[in-house]
Design an enzyme around this catalytic site. Sequence first.
Site, mmCIF file in Angstrom:
data_model
loop_
_atom_site.group_PDB
_atom_site.id
_atom_site.type_symbol
_atom_site.label_atom_id
_atom_site.label_comp_id
_atom_site.label_asym_id
_atom_site.label_seq_id
_atom_site.Cartn_x
_atom_site.Cartn_y
_atom_site.Cartn_z
ATOM 1 N N GLY A 46 0.838 -1.199 0.000
ATOM 2 C CA GLY A 46 0.000 0.000 0.000
ATOM 3 C C GLY A 46 0.868 1.241 0.000
ATOM 4 N N GLN A 51 2.711 9.927 1.904
ATOM 5 C CA GLN A 51 4.078 9.388 2.003
ATOM 6 C C GLN A 51 5.014 9.904 0.916
ATOM 7 O OE1 GLN A 51 2.383 5.229 2.406
ATOM 8 N NE2 GLN A 51 4.265 5.008 3.594
ATOM 9 N N CYS A 91 5.850 -0.289 7.699
ATOM 10 C CA CYS A 91 5.511 0.909 6.937
ATOM 11 C C CYS A 91 6.722 1.346 6.128
ATOM 12 C CB CYS A 91 5.088 2.031 7.885
ATOM 13 S SG CYS A 91 4.604 3.544 7.031
ATOM 14 N N LEU A 92 6.484 1.686 4.865
ATOM 15 C CA LEU A 92 7.589 2.136 4.002
ATOM 16 C C LEU A 92 8.212 3.430 4.541
ATOM 17 C CD1 LEU A 92 5.979 1.401 0.528
ATOM 18 C CD2 LEU A 92 7.788 0.087 1.676
ATOM 19 N N HIS A 133 -4.500 1.347 7.731
ATOM 20 C CA HIS A 133 -3.149 1.924 7.821
ATOM 21 C C HIS A 133 -3.001 3.106 6.843
ATOM 22 C CE1 HIS A 133 1.443 1.198 7.981
ATOM 23 N NE2 HIS A 133 1.303 1.944 6.899
ATOM 24 N N GLU A 134 -3.538 2.932 5.634
ATOM 25 C CA GLU A 134 -3.410 3.991 4.613
ATOM 26 C C GLU A 134 -4.295 5.196 4.932
ATOM 27 O OE1 GLU A 134 -0.923 3.552 2.966
ATOM 28 O OE2 GLU A 134 -0.754 1.375 3.006
ATOM 29 N N HIS A 137 -2.575 7.313 7.329
ATOM 30 C CA HIS A 137 -1.577 8.201 6.698
ATOM 31 C C HIS A 137 -2.225 9.498 6.218
ATOM 32 C CE1 HIS A 137 2.246 6.099 6.609
ATOM 33 N NE2 HIS A 137 1.723 5.009 6.059
HETATM 34 O O1 GNR Z 1 4.055 -2.606 2.628
HETATM 35 C C1 GNR Z 1 3.394 -2.480 3.664
HETATM 36 N N1 GNR Z 1 3.095 -3.584 4.387
HETATM 37 C C2 GNR Z 1 2.224 -3.581 5.453
HETATM 38 C C3 GNR Z 1 2.190 -4.702 6.271
HETATM 39 C C4 GNR Z 1 1.316 -4.770 7.333
HETATM 40 C C5 GNR Z 1 0.465 -3.720 7.572
HETATM 41 C C6 GNR Z 1 0.479 -2.586 6.767
HETATM 42 C C7 GNR Z 1 1.352 -2.525 5.708
HETATM 43 S S1 GNR Z 1 1.340 -1.128 4.686
HETATM 44 C C8 GNR Z 1 2.987 -1.134 4.112
HETATM 45 C C9 GNR Z 1 3.198 -0.063 3.067
HETATM 46 C C10 GNR Z 1 2.968 1.284 3.676
HETATM 47 O O2 GNR Z 1 3.733 1.838 4.425
HETATM 48 N N2 GNR Z 1 1.845 1.879 3.390
HETATM 49 O O3 GNR Z 1 1.563 3.062 3.938
HETATM 50 NI NI NI Z 2 2.662 3.101 5.821
#
Ligand code: GNR
Ligand code: NI
Length: 165
Positions: A46, A51, A91-92, A133-134, A137
């Site tokens: 995601g 980001q 999270c990236l 999660h997104e 953000h």
């Molecule tokens: O790549 C991602 N893997 C992930 C694994 C578990 C829960 C959420 C994520 S999202 C993350 C990519 C990211 O930072 N998206 O904002």
């Molecule tokens: Ni993230």
Amino acid sequence: MAELDILIFPDDRLRRVASKVDDITDERRALVSNMLETMYAAPGIGLAATQINVHERIVVVDVSEKGNEPLVLINPEIVAVEGRARHEEGCLSIPGVYEQVERDEHIKFAAIDIDGNPYEMEAEGLLAVCVQHEIDHLDGKLFVDYLSALKKRRIKKKMLKHEKE
Ligand code: GNR
Ligand code: NI
């Protein structure tokens, strides 16, 4: 297409609240395409526009095994939830950190797709985790905000240390 730079915690720009998108322009279509390229290259499941320092409510997601089922969520909103579950998240924007977070287990969300068509989708498992999660953000929130102050401080220190290297 082009890969975009991803902001790294504790960058203040990750705290901005993204604005609603009111129309889908060619520029936004190009942005989505670049976001997908950036997400797949990372690799991640995601990516929120926040980001990459674009403060608009745009998200891309792909939780498929083959990475060939992209989803585009414009102005996403959670409209129903049921149950709670814990899942390990990464999270990236916080590379190398993985921690358990409790979230809604089943969700229904509404969004607009890349053609401007509204849709609703039910999600559970990794997709439910990822969508929450997104959307966080887009609201300037990160998964480390759910951890203890002690854990969060340690993660911040670690990120700042790696930044200098
Ligand atoms: O790549 C991602 N893997 C992930 C694994 C578990 C829960 C959420 C994520 S999202 C993350 C990519 C990211 O930072 N998206 O904002
Ligand atoms: Ni993230």
